[in-house]
Each structure stands twice: as C-alpha cells, then as structure tokens.
Design an enzyme around this catalytic site. Structure first.
Site, PDB file in Angstrom:
ATOM      1  N   ALA A 131      34.548  54.505  28.404  1.00 41.40           N
ATOM      2  CA  ALA A 131      33.599  53.412  28.599  1.00 41.40           C
ATOM      3  C   ALA A 131      33.345  52.510  27.391  1.00 41.40           C
ATOM      4  CB  ALA A 131      32.256  53.977  29.072  1.00 41.40           C
TER       5      ALA A 131
ATOM      6  N   LYS B 234      32.505  47.199  30.766  1.00 44.11           N
ATOM      7  CA  LYS B 234      32.591  47.523  32.183  1.00 44.11           C
ATOM      8  C   LYS B 234      31.406  48.375  32.623  1.00 44.11           C
ATOM      9  CE  LYS B 234      37.572  47.004  31.880  1.00 44.11           C
ATOM     10  NZ  LYS B 234      37.520  46.477  30.487  1.00 44.11           N
TER      11      LYS B 234
ATOM     12  N   ARG C 298      32.190  55.465  18.749  1.00 40.60           N
ATOM     13  CA  ARG C 298      32.257  54.398  19.754  1.00 40.60           C
ATOM     14  C   ARG C 298      31.195  54.596  20.826  1.00 40.60           C
ATOM     15  NH1 ARG C 298      36.676  51.359  20.834  1.00 40.60           N
ATOM     16  NH2 ARG C 298      36.715  51.990  23.023  1.00 40.60           N
TER      17      ARG C 298
ATOM     18  N   ASP D 147      39.245  52.672  32.655  1.00 38.21           N
ATOM     19  CA  ASP D 147      39.917  51.637  31.874  1.00 38.21           C
ATOM     20  C   ASP D 147      40.665  52.398  30.780  1.00 38.21           C
ATOM     21  OD1 ASP D 147      40.578  48.986  31.152  1.00 38.21           O
ATOM     22  OD2 ASP D 147      39.110  49.075  29.544  1.00 38.21           O
TER      23      ASP D 147
ATOM     24  N   CYS E 170      45.166  47.196  29.983  1.00 37.71           N
ATOM     25  CA  CYS E 170      45.446  45.840  29.494  1.00 37.71           C
ATOM     26  C   CYS E 170      46.866  45.791  28.942  1.00 37.71           C
ATOM     27  CB  CYS E 170      44.418  45.400  28.454  1.00 37.71           C
ATOM     28  SG  CYS E 170      44.259  46.489  27.026  1.00 37.71           S
TER      29      CYS E 170
END
Length: 469
Positions: free
Chosen positions: A111, A116, A139, A179, A232
């Site tokens: 996350a 997101k 993070r 993600d 990505c």
C-alpha cells in the site's frame, strides 16, 4: 532519453509500428495529477474552491491534471486538510476500477505511500474496514500519515510479510488490491532513476515475487470477492503471466471486464505459452496512447459467493465481531466529557484503551497478536491525569459540523500557515478572553488540527511531525 537496448528491443517486439510514437513520448513532459478526497468534499464543490487551474482526467471521476512545473499544490492549506492527494494520473486507475461498496472489508496489500489506499478508504465512507499493508516499516509510516490526513478511521495499518497475514485473515476480505512491486518500466519518463533500477533488478527478479504475493492474496479473499492486480510495467512476465499463474493454481478465479476508456489497450493472451482469450479483458496503458504513464490492470472474481467456504468465512467474521463487543467497558469520564461536544455517538463496544492511548476500533477484527501493525482503528487521543488530549488523527476524521468548538480561517489568512508551522495564534477577535479549552482549527470549513484556547490566544497542537517547514 537513453533506454537500455534490451528494453528497446523488447518494446519493439511488443509495439511494432507504434514504437516510434512510443519513443517520441519521452520527449514530452510528464503529467501531474491530483485526486479529490470525496469522503471530505464533492468533486463539484472542490472545483468551486480550487485555487489553481485544473483539467479533468477523462477516465478518473475525481482526478485532475495540473501544471506541476508551475504549481505546488502540496504547499496549499487544502492539501494539509486532506482535500486531495497528488498522484500520477495512470496510477489512479487501479483503485478507480475496483468496485467498493459500503461495509466492504478491503485489503491494499502493497500500500505505501498510500495513493491507492486513500482512494479505497474514501470509497468506504467510514464503513467496513480498510487494511493497508506494506512490508517496509519506514514506508508504512508515510502510509499511515496519508491515511490519517485523509480522515480515514476504519483502518488497520500493517507492516508484515503477505504470507504471514494469511494465517490471520483466511478468506476474510471482500476486495483486495495488489499494486505489486515491479520493474517499473512504465515510469521511466516520470522518474529516470527507474532505468538504473531496471538494470539492477528487471522483470525476471520481480515476477517470482509477484506470483507469490498473488497466491497469498487469493487465500485472504472470500469466495465471491474481487481482486485487482496492477503493475507499472510492460513486461508480460510481470503481467499476463502472473494472472495465468494464479488461474493455473486457483482455477476458480474468473477474469472480469474493467470499466473501459478509449485509450485502454487489451491484455495480450500471447504472453502465455497457452494463449487465453480471457486475458483480453485485462488492460494495458501505454503513455503514447494516453496522457499518463504505463500501467497494467487485471480484475478477477473468486468463485461463487454462495459456496460453503464463503459461509464459513462469514461465520468466523460474526464470531470475531461478537468477541469485540463482549470486551466493551465503561467510557472513561475525561473521554466522555470531551465527546459531549461531538455530535456523533461514541460506541463503547468499539473502544480499546492501551495504556494512555484510546482507539476506536473497526468491528469484527480477528485476534492480531503477533502481527506487526502501526495502527488499529482510529487513534482518538490520550488519557493523561484525568484529562483527555485529542489526537491529530481525530481532528482529520471530524467534520466541522461534528464539533461544537471550531475556529475557522479563510485560506488566505496568514494565521493558517502560522498554524501549520506550529506557532501560537492571536485569535482575540474570534474568541473572548474568558473562553478556554479545545478548538478544532479549520481552513474554509475543513479541519486541520486542534488548538488549546486561553486568554485570546490559541496554543498550537498541530502534530510536530506534520508541520510545514
């Protein structure tokens, strides 16, 4: 821009005649975007008060472009009030395409920094649960801040290996977003450092990590639930082949259509040794076809909602909710006194007091002993020597009309920036010298934090770690 020759060769094979158009996009400036926090303000209202020029991102309902070379939205008070999040336009797509319903239990498995997760939490409208996890504790701290700035209270912020979470959340979540960590090929234009990172750790390194993560996530999704996988990057080993790997090991997963946009490209079945036409339902985003960077998305459903395993998961969730309610106690008087000035009722069954800290817990959490987490629920504040001190998270969670004692400044008032810098404010014209106590400080009606009023001065209680430098 100098791209690795191996990467260019691969993209030539992928794009064919479109390769020149793709390479030309590197000569164009990157795109900057902001996403409106619809849990705090509607898109229409934001457009009325937005202090700088914005242009709609056509495939994101609450997304806008801005001129990042000229403007600095991160320095405006509305940013500190959590009215928007700054995010690359294509990166807004995954959370926009995962259908969230009130009451859902949602997991964002990878996350940080929260782009997101904040959108998923906003969509929940203070119902259900948002569990946001990042394996990196440093993070995860930034993730927690962004979630609190957005005013999301029904939250669980974790910093754990996905594999360990499986034993705590078997078939628990209604929706999961992954993600996934990836080689970042789609972000070369946005961040040139990604090219060097690709040379060090390319697709071959990441694809095994991605396969492990998606299988672990599958075990935490309830039957009938939805999983959205995104990267990505352009490499099929990290995209279509990961989806193929999931379906090989978990054949109950079905690929679903993603809400379309004219610039979206179909996934490429030929990326698998045994081509699967269903992969055409997945989406590729290329920067020469859209005003954004590169992305890949796949939306899947796990089996059938009515299966016996789904009923078993529901039974476990009900039992967990009953255990939470059973340990409820009396609300401490200092906390009850403070909440007499708040217009929503405090459910004693959801309180969790650990030492001095008071948390407001989501319903139905499993036993989390042994899990590394940074936050469970909304941190209401601290009980200290028969008094209660409200938290920064509570200030961001509240709406102006939900607290009886507010001091509201227009955005252009110089005291707003002074407050964000941690300074004491002169508010004699807004409060009499006799007034004292906690005040919710707002900018144009949107909370920024708390202050303590006494003698016409407002002592600053804005969280030191959030202060404007």
């Amino acid at each position: 821009m100098n791209l690795p020759s191996a990467f260019e060769e691969k993209m030539q094979g992928l794009l064919g005649e479109e390769m020149d158009a793709y390479l030309a996009c590197y000569e164009e400036p990157r795109y900057y975007g902001l996403r409106v926090n619809t849990a705090k303000i509607s898109v229409e209202e934001f457009r009325k008060i937005c202090p700088f020029e914005i242009t709609p991102i056509p495939w994101i309902e609450n997304g806008f472009y801005y001129d990042g070379e000229r403007l600095s939205p991160a320095k405006h008070p509305y940013y500190f009030a959590g009215l928007y999040y700054l995010q690359e336009p294509s990166a807004m797509t995954p959370a926009s395409r995962l259908p969230i319903e009130p009451g859902d239990r949602v997991l964002d498995l990878c996350a940080a920094p929260g782009g997101k997760a904040t959108e998923l939490g906003a969509k929940l409208l203070d119902t259900g649960l948002l569990a946001a996890n990042d394996i990196s504790s440093s993070r995860a701290k930034g993730l927690l801040k962004n979630i609190e700035v957005f005013g999301i209270g029904n939250v669980l912020v974790l910093s754990e290996e996905p594999g360990k979470l499986v034993q705590y959340f078997p078939e628990y979540f209604d929706k999961i977003l992954i993600d996934a960590p990836c080689s970042g090929e789609g972000m070369f234009r946005k961040d040139k450092k990604m090219v060097k990172a690709w040379d060090e750790h390319g697709p071959e390194y990441f694809c095994n990590i991605q396969k492990s993560i998606i299988l672990q996530a599958a075990q935490m999704l309830r039957p009938g639930g939805m999983l959205l996988y995104s990267t990505c990057t352009f490499d099929g080993r990290e995209n279509e082949r990961v989806i193929g790997y999931l379906r090989e090991h978990e054949p109950e997963f079905q690929i679903l259509d993603i809400a379309p946009y004219e610039g979206f490209c179909q996934g490429i079945p030929e990326m698998l040794e045994e081509p699967d036409g269903e992969l055409r339902r997945t989406v590729r985003i290329f920067p020469h076809k859209m005003q954004g960077e590169g992305h890949y998305l796949a939306l899947l459903r796990k089996g059938d909602l009515s299966t016996a395993r789904g009923q078993a998961a529901s039974d476990r969730a009900l039992a967990a909710g009953e255990r939470t309610a059973a340990k409820a106690g009396k609300i401490p008087e200092p906390l009850a006194e403070f909440f007499r000035d708040i217009t929503f009722g405090l459910d004693a069954a959801r309180l969790d007091i650990r030492g001095e800290r008071v948390y407001y817990m989501p319903k139905g959490l499993p036993d989390l002993r042994g899990v590394r987490f940074l936050r469970t629920g909304l941190l209401l504040g601290e009980l200290k020597k028969n008094r209660f001190e409200p938290s920064q998270a509570l200030a961001m969670y509240l709406k102006k009309e939900e607290y009886r004692h507010c001091i509201n400044f227009p955005a252009e008032d110089e005291r707003v920036l002074k407050y964000l810098k941690g300074e004491t404010l002169d508010v004699e014209e807004l409060a009499s010298a006799k007034e004292k106590g906690w005040r919710l400080v707002c900018v144009d009606g949107y909370p920024l934090g708390f202050g303590k009023l006494s003698g016409g001065a407002l002592k600053n209680k804005y969280l030191p770690g959030w202060r404007l430098c």
